[in-house]
Design a protein around this motif. Structure first.
Motif, PDB file in Angstrom:
ATOM      1  N   ILE A  87      -3.326   2.769  -0.566  1.00 31.71           N
ATOM      2  CA  ILE A  87      -2.669   2.284   0.663  1.00 31.71           C
ATOM      3  C   ILE A  87      -1.381   3.088   0.901  1.00 31.71           C
ATOM      4  O   ILE A  87      -1.082   3.485   2.028  1.00 31.71           O
ATOM      5  N   SER A  88      -0.637   3.343  -0.174  1.00 32.40           N
ATOM      6  CA  SER A  88       0.577   4.168  -0.031  1.00 32.40           C
ATOM      7  C   SER A  88       0.228   5.553   0.490  1.00 32.40           C
ATOM      8  O   SER A  88       0.910   6.101   1.363  1.00 32.40           O
ATOM      9  N   MET A  89      -0.849   6.114  -0.036  1.00 26.46           N
ATOM     10  CA  MET A  89      -1.229   7.463   0.394  1.00 26.46           C
ATOM     11  C   MET A  89      -1.703   7.470   1.848  1.00 26.46           C
ATOM     12  O   MET A  89      -1.452   8.417   2.593  1.00 26.46           O
ATOM     13  N   ILE A  90      -2.375   6.399   2.248  1.00 26.76           N
ATOM     14  CA  ILE A  90      -2.821   6.315   3.647  1.00 26.76           C
ATOM     15  C   ILE A  90      -1.607   6.240   4.577  1.00 26.76           C
ATOM     16  O   ILE A  90      -1.575   6.861   5.642  1.00 26.76           O
ATOM     17  N   GLU A  91      -0.595   5.474   4.142  1.00 26.95           N
ATOM     18  CA  GLU A  91       0.653   5.418   4.944  1.00 26.95           C
ATOM     19  C   GLU A  91       1.223   6.821   5.136  1.00 26.95           C
ATOM     20  O   GLU A  91       1.621   7.202   6.238  1.00 26.95           O
ATOM     21  N   ALA A  95      -0.322   9.710   4.779  1.00 28.21           N
ATOM     22  CA  ALA A  95      -1.244  10.553   5.563  1.00 28.21           C
ATOM     23  C   ALA A  95      -1.072  10.274   7.047  1.00 28.21           C
ATOM     24  O   ALA A  95      -1.062  11.199   7.872  1.00 28.21           O
ATOM     25  N   GLU A  96      -0.907   9.000   7.390  1.00 25.05           N
ATOM     26  CA  GLU A  96      -0.737   8.645   8.805  1.00 25.05           C
ATOM     27  C   GLU A  96       0.592   9.190   9.327  1.00 25.05           C
ATOM     28  O   GLU A  96       0.691   9.627  10.467  1.00 25.05           O
ATOM     29  N   ARG A  97       1.615   9.177   8.474  1.00 22.38           N
ATOM     30  CA  ARG A  97       2.911   9.701   8.909  1.00 22.38           C
ATOM     31  C   ARG A  97       2.820  11.207   9.167  1.00 22.38           C
ATOM     32  O   ARG A  97       3.275  11.698  10.190  1.00 22.38           O
ATOM     33  N   ARG A  98       2.162  11.932   8.263  1.00 20.53           N
ATOM     34  CA  ARG A  98       2.070  13.396   8.418  1.00 20.53           C
ATOM     35  C   ARG A  98       0.958  13.828   9.374  1.00 20.53           C
ATOM     36  O   ARG A  98       1.025  14.873   9.967  1.00 20.53           O
ATOM     37  N   LYS A  99      -0.093  13.043   9.404  1.00 19.17           N
ATOM     38  CA  LYS A  99      -1.299  13.379  10.180  1.00 19.17           C
ATOM     39  C   LYS A  99      -1.848  14.753   9.800  1.00 19.17           C
ATOM     40  O   LYS A  99      -2.316  15.513  10.639  1.00 19.17           O
ATOM     41  N   PHE A 100      -1.787  15.053   8.523  1.00 19.43           N
ATOM     42  CA  PHE A 100      -2.276  16.360   8.070  1.00 19.43           C
ATOM     43  C   PHE A 100      -3.771  16.522   8.293  1.00 19.43           C
ATOM     44  O   PHE A 100      -4.279  17.633   8.393  1.00 19.43           O
ATOM     45  N   PHE A 101      -4.473  15.367   8.406  1.00 16.57           N
ATOM     46  CA  PHE A 101      -5.928  15.439   8.561  1.00 16.57           C
ATOM     47  C   PHE A 101      -6.327  16.140   9.863  1.00 16.57           C
ATOM     48  O   PHE A 101      -7.438  16.648   9.973  1.00 16.57           O
ATOM     49  N   ARG A 120     -10.264  -1.858   6.832  1.00 17.26           N
ATOM     50  CA  ARG A 120      -9.442  -2.769   6.009  1.00 17.26           C
ATOM     51  C   ARG A 120      -8.234  -2.020   5.425  1.00 17.26           C
ATOM     52  O   ARG A 120      -7.120  -2.540   5.401  1.00 17.26           O
ATOM     53  N   ARG A 121      -8.474  -0.796   4.981  1.00 18.46           N
ATOM     54  CA  ARG A 121      -7.373  -0.010   4.393  1.00 18.46           C
ATOM     55  C   ARG A 121      -6.351   0.398   5.453  1.00 18.46           C
ATOM     56  O   ARG A 121      -5.143   0.440   5.199  1.00 18.46           O
ATOM     57  N   ILE A 122      -6.832   0.701   6.634  1.00 20.47           N
ATOM     58  CA  ILE A 122      -5.896   1.056   7.713  1.00 20.47           C
ATOM     59  C   ILE A 122      -5.047  -0.168   8.086  1.00 20.47           C
ATOM     60  O   ILE A 122      -3.841  -0.073   8.292  1.00 20.47           O
ATOM     61  N   SER A 123      -5.690  -1.335   8.149  1.00 18.88           N
ATOM     62  CA  SER A 123      -4.938  -2.572   8.443  1.00 18.88           C
ATOM     63  C   SER A 123      -3.882  -2.811   7.373  1.00 18.88           C
ATOM     64  O   SER A 123      -2.726  -3.151   7.674  1.00 18.88           O
ATOM     65  N   ALA A 124      -4.280  -2.641   6.109  1.00 22.56           N
ATOM     66  CA  ALA A 124      -3.338  -2.880   5.003  1.00 22.56           C
ATOM     67  C   ALA A 124      -2.169  -1.894   5.069  1.00 22.56           C
ATOM     68  O   ALA A 124      -1.006  -2.278   4.883  1.00 22.56           O
ATOM     69  N   CYS A 184       3.450  -0.681   5.848  1.00 22.06           N
ATOM     70  CA  CYS A 184       4.487   0.163   6.454  1.00 22.06           C
ATOM     71  C   CYS A 184       5.711  -0.700   6.834  1.00 22.06           C
ATOM     72  O   CYS A 184       6.846  -0.266   6.725  1.00 22.06           O
ATOM     73  N   GLU A 185       5.442  -1.921   7.250  1.00 24.87           N
ATOM     74  CA  GLU A 185       6.519  -2.827   7.677  1.00 24.87           C
ATOM     75  C   GLU A 185       6.948  -3.756   6.538  1.00 24.87           C
ATOM     76  O   GLU A 185       8.121  -4.116   6.437  1.00 24.87           O
ATOM     77  N   ILE A 186       5.960  -4.135   5.710  1.00 24.52           N
ATOM     78  CA  ILE A 186       6.252  -5.079   4.624  1.00 24.52           C
ATOM     79  C   ILE A 186       5.753  -4.441   3.317  1.00 24.52           C
ATOM     80  O   ILE A 186       4.642  -4.739   2.842  1.00 24.52           O
ATOM     81  N   PRO A 187       6.560  -3.570   2.713  1.00 30.63           N
ATOM     82  CA  PRO A 187       6.083  -2.773   1.562  1.00 30.63           C
ATOM     83  C   PRO A 187       5.616  -3.605   0.377  1.00 30.63           C
ATOM     84  O   PRO A 187       4.741  -3.170  -0.376  1.00 30.63           O
TER      85      PRO A 187
END
Ligand SMILES: [Zn+2]
Length: 407
Positions: A35-39, A41-47, A72-76, A81-84
């Motif tokens: 989940i941390s890595m997805i956060e 990845a979304e911040r950088r949008k390297f994909f 589910r992982r994107i929701s988490a 991101c708001e509630i670490p």
């Protein structure tokens, strides 16, 4: 350490139990880490650089998660991101990804349908999460429904394939929708006596699709070779003056809320269509057909009508040096739309296949972007979906510029 089946068979019950406990613990810790890595990845949008147009595509195609697991992982990650601290709760097992997915749906429903239709505060979200800690999925659902200020909206619309030919669609309709539905039913009474619900909706959708093609892509009746005029269309044309047109374009809105792969877009975009949007399909069907002169276009934002290349101004490439106008004449729009078959013709860089999506179609200056001097002529235009258009922008202007424009 990975134990072979043979070694596992030699373990005592107690040892096997202990191993399963520690493995489950490690699995939860890994999930929290992901989940941390997805956060990030979304911040950088390297994909985007790797050819994935969305985070969802990256998780499903690149990392091989199922669509549901990815969502589910994107929701988490969105909540984390708001509630670490939710990541610690995932790791200790007091909150699951399903809890967070349910909570994410609840938060979005409150933001849309709750008092003042505004986003909940972080403090209130924390309080909601506290209520679902350690609950089963069913119990958590009950708790969330009890806390919801719009519980009837919490139940999601549903599209369920029954056979290859038949699909069951369940959605919530408000009073405005039902009033217009009854009106359309009346208008169709002569053409389709005793029309069923699905027959009425089928006619409404046909008219809406034709109207949108006319409005956005300047397609004319005579261009639609073999297209029969629907009963709804003829009924509406012969009817009394239509109700006033809704300001927003429901079809475009529903397309715009889609942020996922073309493969899953049909089902998921349907889930994005809110009842008001569905309602305005009929509204628009009734109106656009009568507006042959299409003054409606004047009321639209240019970006929707022109199907902008990816937000050029925002990424600092205004195209000021382009000697060509950005305006795309109706005849050119029509030519490009018909040539491309009314769907996205961009080639997916990952699969090498034509995208083919109908979602969020735009005119894309290709191969030469408008900001780089590309002319608005048919040979330099193509129909592209929003996501493929974004990838083209990444190739043309670089990921950083595109990501900054999305903030
Ligand atoms: Zn596409």
């Amino acid at each position: 350490m990975f134990l072979e089946m043979y070694e596992l068979t030699k373990l005592s019950d107690q040892d096997l139990h202990q191993k399963m406990l520690t493995t489950a613990e490690r699995e939860r810790a890994l999930t929290a880490q992901m989940i941390s890595m997805i956060e990030e990845a979304e911040r950088r949008k390297f994909f985007l650089d790797f050819g994935y147009s969305t985070l969802f595509d990256y998780l499903t195609i690149g990392l091989k998660y199922s669509a549901a697991a990815a969502m589910r992982r994107i929701s988490a990650a969105r909540i984390a991101c708001e509630i670490p601290e939710v990541k610690e709760r995932i790791a200790d097992g007091t909150l699951s990804l399903t809890h967070l997915s349910q909570a994410d749906h609840f938060f979005r429903n409150e933001a849309k349908n709750g008092p003042g239709a505004k986003s909940m505060s972080t403090k209130d979200k924390r309080a909601v999460l506290d209520q679902v800690v350690n609950k089963s999925t069913r119990e958590a659902e009950k708790v969330l429904i009890a806390m919801s200020s719009a519980p009837e909206q919490l139940k999601e619309d549903r599209i369920r394939p029954l056979t290859p030919e038949l699909t069951q669609i369940t959605f919530k309709a408000n009073a405005e929708f039902m009033a217009q539905f009854e009106e359309l039913k009346g208008l169709l009474a002569h053409q389709i006596p005793g029309a069923s619900l699905s027959e009425i909706m089928a006619e409404a959708v046909k008219v809406a699709v034709l109207a949108m093609k006319k409005r956005k892509f300047k397609v004319r009746d005579k261009d639609m070779s073999g297209a029969k005029q629907s009963a709804a269309s003829s009924a509406i044309q012969s009817a009394a003056p239509c109700v006033e047109q809704s300001a927003a374009s429901s079809a475009i809105q529903s397309a715009a809320c889609v942020e996922q792969s073309a493969a899953s877009s049909v089902i998921q975009s349907a889930a994005c269509v809110e009842q008001s949007a569905v309602s305005s399909v009929i509204q628009r069907a009734a109106c656009v057909e009568q507006s042959a002169a299409s003054d409606i276009v004047k009321g639209l934002k240019p970006s929707l009508d022109e199907g902008e290349d990816f937000n050029l101004v925002a990424i600092g490439t205004s195209g000021a040096g382009n000697k060509y106008s950005r305006y795309i004449p109706a005849a050119v729009k029509r030519e490009v739309f018909l040539r491309d078959g009314g769907r996205c013709v961009a080639v997916n860089p990952l699969t090498g296949e034509v995208c083919g999506s109908f979602i969020g179609l735009e005119f894309d200056h290709f191969p030469i972007p408008w900001a780089k001097g590309g002319p608005s002529i048919a040979s330099n235009l193509r129909i592209s979906c929003k996501l493929c258009n974004r990838l083209h922008a990444v190739q043309s202007y670089g990921r950083i510029a595109v990501v900054e424009s999305m903030v």
